[in-house]
Scaffold this motif. Structure first.
Motif, PDB file in Angstrom:
ATOM      1  N   GLN A   2      -3.664  36.684  45.767  1.00 52.98           N
ATOM      2  CA  GLN A   2      -3.981  35.131  45.711  1.00 52.98           C
ATOM      3  C   GLN A   2      -3.361  34.187  46.519  1.00 52.98           C
ATOM      4  O   GLN A   2      -2.448  34.737  47.261  1.00 52.98           O
ATOM      5  N   THR A   3      -3.793  33.013  46.765  1.00 51.99           N
ATOM      6  CA  THR A   3      -3.018  32.235  47.532  1.00 51.99           C
ATOM      7  C   THR A   3      -2.348  31.127  46.552  1.00 51.99           C
ATOM      8  O   THR A   3      -2.815  30.466  45.676  1.00 51.99           O
ATOM      9  N   LEU A   4      -1.140  30.751  47.089  1.00 56.38           N
ATOM     10  CA  LEU A   4      -0.372  30.193  46.152  1.00 56.38           C
ATOM     11  C   LEU A   4       0.210  29.128  47.163  1.00 56.38           C
ATOM     12  O   LEU A   4       0.739  29.141  48.346  1.00 56.38           O
ATOM     13  N   ASP A   5       0.306  27.620  46.739  1.00 56.97           N
ATOM     14  CA  ASP A   5       1.057  26.809  47.474  1.00 56.97           C
ATOM     15  C   ASP A   5       2.007  25.992  46.808  1.00 56.97           C
ATOM     16  O   ASP A   5       1.719  25.685  45.643  1.00 56.97           O
ATOM     17  N   PHE A   6       3.134  25.587  47.332  1.00 58.18           N
ATOM     18  CA  PHE A   6       4.274  24.895  46.654  1.00 58.18           C
ATOM     19  C   PHE A   6       4.389  23.805  47.526  1.00 58.18           C
ATOM     20  O   PHE A   6       4.716  23.766  48.748  1.00 58.18           O
ATOM     21  N   THR A   7       5.594  22.862  46.830  1.00 60.30           N
ATOM     22  CA  THR A   7       6.068  21.769  47.635  1.00 60.30           C
ATOM     23  C   THR A   7       7.396  22.191  47.333  1.00 60.30           C
ATOM     24  O   THR A   7       8.135  22.325  46.191  1.00 60.30           O
ATOM     25  N   VAL A   8       8.357  22.252  48.435  1.00 56.89           N
ATOM     26  CA  VAL A   8       9.684  22.918  48.394  1.00 56.89           C
ATOM     27  C   VAL A   8      10.530  21.444  48.599  1.00 56.89           C
ATOM     28  O   VAL A   8      10.454  20.739  49.630  1.00 56.89           O
ATOM     29  N   THR A   9      11.750  21.322  47.775  1.00 54.41           N
ATOM     30  CA  THR A   9      12.369  20.224  47.801  1.00 54.41           C
ATOM     31  C   THR A   9      13.924  20.919  48.199  1.00 54.41           C
ATOM     32  O   THR A   9      14.277  21.822  47.948  1.00 54.41           O
ATOM     33  N   GLY A  10      14.738  20.021  49.100  1.00 52.64           N
ATOM     34  CA  GLY A  10      15.921  20.231  49.440  1.00 52.64           C
ATOM     35  C   GLY A  10      16.219  20.955  50.841  1.00 52.64           C
ATOM     36  O   GLY A  10      17.198  21.202  51.356  1.00 52.64           O
ATOM     37  N   MET A  11      14.862  21.086  51.534  1.00 57.10           N
ATOM     38  CA  MET A  11      15.103  21.741  52.980  1.00 57.10           C
ATOM     39  C   MET A  11      15.123  20.473  53.912  1.00 57.10           C
ATOM     40  O   MET A  11      14.542  19.626  53.945  1.00 57.10           O
TER      41      MET A  11
END
Length: 68
Positions: A2-11
């Motif tokens: 599967q393909t998963l997309d996330f928004t990462v905070t803190g970078m």
């Protein structure tokens, strides 16, 4: 797979990107990882669950990943 997309905070820098990339890549079943600092996006392709990816991101440092 599967393909998963996330928004990462803190970078905030390329070191952050490298840390998140390394932890996500080490997950069993991951085929592809792409992290974009400018957008805060994490793209993962493989046989992993969202929970596994979120745990890996947290392991990388003081970051959180939310499904995009």
């Amino acid at each position: 797979m599967q393909t998963l997309d996330f928004t990462v905070t803190g970078m905030t820098c390329q070191h952050c990107v490298a840390s998140v990339t390394e932890e996500a890549t080490e997950l069993a079943g991951v085929q592809e990882v792409d992290v974009d600092l400018a957008t805060g996006r994490l793209h993962v392709v493989g046989d992993v669950t969202p929970d596994q990816v979120q745990a890996a991101v947290a392991e990388a440092g003081d970051y959180t990943a939310q499904p995009a």
